[in-house]
Scaffold this active site. Structure first.
Site, mmCIF file in Angstrom:
data_model
loop_
_atom_site.group_PDB
_atom_site.id
_atom_site.type_symbol
_atom_site.label_atom_id
_atom_site.label_comp_id
_atom_site.label_asym_id
_atom_site.label_seq_id
_atom_site.Cartn_x
_atom_site.Cartn_y
_atom_site.Cartn_z
ATOM 1 N N HIS A 243 0.807 -1.224 0.000
ATOM 2 C CA HIS A 243 0.000 0.000 0.000
ATOM 3 C C HIS A 243 0.845 1.283 0.000
ATOM 4 O O HIS A 243 0.738 2.131 -0.888
ATOM 5 C CB HIS A 243 -0.874 0.061 1.262
ATOM 6 C CG HIS A 243 -1.719 -1.138 1.531
ATOM 7 N ND1 HIS A 243 -2.921 -1.338 0.903
ATOM 8 C CD2 HIS A 243 -1.562 -2.176 2.387
ATOM 9 C CE1 HIS A 243 -3.475 -2.458 1.370
ATOM 10 N NE2 HIS A 243 -2.664 -2.976 2.263
HETATM 11 C C1 BDR Z 1 -2.914 0.656 5.513
HETATM 12 O O1 BDR Z 1 -3.078 0.128 6.820
HETATM 13 C C2 BDR Z 1 -1.845 -0.328 7.315
HETATM 14 O O2 BDR Z 1 -1.999 -1.586 7.898
HETATM 15 C C3 BDR Z 1 -0.878 -0.311 6.168
HETATM 16 O O3 BDR Z 1 0.414 0.034 6.640
HETATM 17 C C4 BDR Z 1 -1.424 0.750 5.263
HETATM 18 O O4 BDR Z 1 -0.967 2.035 5.602
HETATM 19 C C5 BDR Z 1 -3.682 -0.209 4.538
HETATM 20 O O5 BDR Z 1 -5.041 -0.228 4.866
#
Ligand code: BDR
Ligand code: CA
Length: 313
Positions: A243
């Site tokens: 992400h």
């Molecule tokens: C986001 O949530 C976190 O767990 C990850 O690092 C990312 O920023 C994805 O939903």
């Protein structure tokens, strides 16, 4: 063009770690003024420590790392150890960092930096809950007009939620903060799950990291291996979404992404849809556009960029 001055606001997190590494590896594109840690994937004592572990891994021990807020504006902290492990950076065992944590509070650093640097020259990249940014805006409203852009990972629309059926984790953890930031009037670009779920690790992509033959390459491969297991089980997908590095990749090469400038509102009133980013993709309201909602990514190009840049570290 001079590199863009950025502050990364983060809750590492294996994917946060890769975002930080991508920034450190790209000095011609981004000038990392500092990293502010926030409570999110794991509590603040771990996220600030993890941020330093990552800088140290890359040999960037003079990067300034600050601890910010340890709890959302108005709610109890929700964490994500089920995804990232107990430490937030589970995978291979890592030594505690020796580089210092800065004394200044992360929110004060954000405020001071925006007041010191010429207006319109500092971009903020939040890749965790938006608590630090909202707190800075609340305490020092004069800095809002000085922000060049916010490029954040958060939200979801067509892809629905990952922590609840309707909300993405970063927005869900502190929806009041997100509402404030989305309503602040700052140019804002968001990388929602709609984009990041198209940025999946695959065996060849992870192998490309491992075959670098460097400490960083091995670690990124091991982290992504760890991180993958959860999403593969949950979604039945080929790999896991990286992400957070989407934000930094956008600053380096915006052409990798496509989206629309639309209205996005954050739900704070409903139990069922708390933290949902209601995106007016089809422009069916006359609410003013406040965010570039990214929807597509050139995943091959994204992973090629990651492999090229991380190999430098
Ligand atoms: C986001 O949530 C976190 O767990 C990850 O690092 C990312 O920023 C994805 O939903
Ligand atoms: Ca994160």
């Amino acid at each position: 063009m001079a590199p863009r001055k950025i502050i990364i606001d983060t809750d590492p997190g294996q994917d946060d770690a890769v975002a930080i590494l991508l920034a450190l590896a790209s000095p011609e594109d981004v000038d990392l003024l500092g990293i502010t840690a926030v409570a999110g994937n794991v509590p603040l004592p771990l996220t600030q420590k993890n941020a330093r572990i990552v800088c140290e891994l890359a040999g960037y021990t003079d990067t300034k790392v600050f601890a910010g807020c340890d709890a959302p504006l108005a709610r109890k902290l929700v964490t994500a150890e089920h995804v990232h492990g107990k430490t937030g950076l589970d995978g291979p065992q890592m030594d505690d960092p020796t580089m210092p944590l800065q004394d200044e509070h992360g929110v004060d650093f954000i405020i001071e930096t925006l007041r010191r640097e010429p207006a319109g020259t500092v971009t903020i990249c939040p890749i965790g809950p938006l608590t630090n940014i909202a707190t800075a805006f609340q305490r020092a409203p004069d800095i809002i007009a000085r922000v060049q852009e916010i490029v954040l990972m958060g939200g979801a629309y067509f892809e629905v939620g990952n922590i609840t059926p309707s909300a993405e984790f970063n927005i869900y953890v502190d929806p009041e903060a997100a509402k404030l930031v989305f309503g602040a009037g700052v140019p804002l670009t968001m990388m929602p799950l709609d984009v990041t779920h198209k940025a999946l690790t695959t065996r060849p992509r992870i192998d490309a990291f491992r075959s670098m033959g460097t400490k960083v390459g091995d670690m990124v491969a091991a982290w992504t291996d760890f991180f993958e297991r959860f999403d593969m089980e949950k979604y039945g997908s080929e790999g896991a979404p990286l992400h957070d590095p989407c934000t930094i990749a956008y600053l380096i090469n915006p052409d990798l992404f496509q989206g629309r400038h639309i209205n996005v509102e954050v739900e704070t009133g409903s139990d069922l849809t708390l933290g949902m980013t209601v995106a007016d993709w089809w422009r069916v309201t006359d609410r003013p556009a406040n965010a570039v909602f990214m929807k597509d990514i050139n995943a091959e190009g994204f992973y090629a960029l990651l492999a090229e840049r991380l190999a430098r570290l």
